[in-house]
Design an enzyme around this catalytic site. Structure first.
Site, PDB file in Angstrom:
ATOM      1  N   LYS A   1       0.833  -1.213   0.000  1.00 42.26           N
ATOM      2  CA  LYS A   1       0.000   0.000   0.000  1.00 42.26           C
ATOM      3  C   LYS A   1       0.872   1.268   0.000  1.00 42.26           C
ATOM      4  CE  LYS A   1      -2.038  -1.297   3.885  1.00 42.26           C
ATOM      5  NZ  LYS A   1      -1.373  -2.584   4.135  1.00 42.26           N
TER       6      LYS A   1
ATOM      7  N   ARG B   1      -9.734   0.603   9.113  1.00 44.73           N
ATOM      8  CA  ARG B   1      -9.282  -0.769   9.369  1.00 44.73           C
ATOM      9  C   ARG B   1     -10.314  -1.588  10.131  1.00 44.73           C
ATOM     10  NH1 ARG B   1      -3.413   0.101   9.203  1.00 44.73           N
ATOM     11  NH2 ARG B   1      -2.384  -1.905   9.422  1.00 44.73           N
TER      12      ARG B   1
ATOM     13  N   ARG C   1      11.728  -6.003   4.491  1.00 41.43           N
ATOM     14  CA  ARG C   1      11.574  -4.533   4.389  1.00 41.43           C
ATOM     15  C   ARG C   1      12.594  -3.801   5.269  1.00 41.43           C
ATOM     16  NH1 ARG C   1       5.827  -1.883   5.319  1.00 41.43           N
ATOM     17  NH2 ARG C   1       5.931  -3.043   7.252  1.00 41.43           N
TER      18      ARG C   1
ATOM     19  N   ARG D   1      11.476  -2.347  10.990  1.00 37.45           N
ATOM     20  CA  ARG D   1      10.401  -1.973  11.912  1.00 37.45           C
ATOM     21  C   ARG D   1      10.242  -3.031  12.993  1.00 37.45           C
ATOM     22  NH1 ARG D   1       5.260  -0.139   8.283  1.00 37.45           N
ATOM     23  NH2 ARG D   1       4.227  -1.440   9.833  1.00 37.45           N
TER      24      ARG D   1
ATOM     25  N   ARG E   1      -0.465  -9.606  13.073  1.00 36.35           N
ATOM     26  CA  ARG E   1      -1.072  -8.533  12.270  1.00 36.35           C
ATOM     27  C   ARG E   1      -1.999  -9.123  11.213  1.00 36.35           C
ATOM     28  NH1 ARG E   1       4.309  -5.889  10.402  1.00 36.35           N
ATOM     29  NH2 ARG E   1       3.045  -4.547   9.081  1.00 36.35           N
TER      30      ARG E   1
END
Ligand code: AP5
Length: 222
Positions: free
Chosen positions: A13, A89, A128, A161, A172
């Site tokens: 996203k 969300r 990431r 992160r 998640r």
């Protein structure tokens, strides 16, 4: 253009939002980025939400709805268009958003749903890396920085992160399946849902969406 970007963690996203922002010059409002900035600044809000974000749980609806209401209604708020990334969300957030936008006469035009598979999500999120200074997003194999462990554009340090470890990614994903997937139907019922294949290259998705936006514009002119 007022767009919501929907999809599981790691669907791409943020990456797609940056490409859309570059092409259409509309602001990117990411609740994840807003929350991480508060945590970095160690503000009262940042301290309150840290436990939720780092464990992969959702921040309570009332906190996040207030943040978005302020962003969309404050002086200087974007009027011409924007992309909401990571919000709504939950169904409560989606209905609150519609109520806020109704008051200011700016309904959401499209909800872009990026469908992605679990192995792809795990591989994207564990690889990431994010620039500590400018927030640019890299991937160790898919999109590595040309400069190794520092950012291509500002030489900032790259970091992982706290919620990008396999255990928290699974949490998640569970939260996404339980709390966020009902929103797909919510926008489908409103005939605003646009489903795209999140496994594709982001540049190809940008092209697909550009064609779609241009067709819509042409249809509105006719
Ligand atoms: P948030 O920051 O929104 O996290 P998320 O939804 O889990 O999404 P991500 O940022 O992890 O992924 P993304 O889809 O943007 O992927 P990206 O483009 O970076 O939220 C974090 C936390 O904040 C939540 O868990 C929650 O606690 C809290 N929160 C936020 N909003 C909230 C809300 N509304 N209510 C309550 N709590 C909230 O891409 C991932 C990687 O893949 C990158 O390395 C990238 O380079 C690579 N990549 C991307 N696209 C491609 C592609 N097409 N091909 C190859 N590689 C790709």
């Amino acid at each position: 253009m007022r767009i919501v970007l929907l999809g599981p963690p790691g669907a791409g996203k943020g990456t797609l939002a940056n490409l859309i922002k570059g092409k259409f010059a509309i602001p990117h409002i990411s609740t994840g980025d807003i929350l991480r900035e508060e945590m970095k600044a160690e503000s009262a809000l940042g301290k309150k939400i840290k436990g939720y974000v780092e464990s992969g749980a959702l921040v309570p609806d009332e906190i996040i709805i207030q943040i978005i209401e302020n962003r969309l209604t404050e002086k200087g708020a974007p009027r011409e268009g924007y992309m909401l990334d990571g919000f709504p969300r939950t169904t409560a957030q989606a209905t609150a958003l519609d109520a806020i936008l109704k008051k200011i006469g700016q309904p959401i035009e499209s909800a872009i749903y990026m469908e992605t598979t679990l192995p792809m999500i795990v591989s994207r999120l564990t690889g990431r890396r994010v620039c500590r200074e400018c927030g640019a997003v890299f991937h160790m194999t898919n999109r590595p920085s040309k400069k190794g462990n520092v950012c291509d554009s500002c030489d900032g340090e790259l970091y992982q992160r706290a919620d990008d470890n396999e255990e928290t990614i699974r949490k998640r994903m569970d939260v996404y399946l339980t709390s966020t997937t009902p929103i797909i139907e919510y926008y489908q019922k409103q005939e605003k849902l646009l489903k795209v294949d999140g496994n594709k290259e982001s540049e190809d998705l940008l092209q697909e969406l550009s064609d779609e936006f241009n067709e819509n514009k042409a249809a509105h002119r006719d």
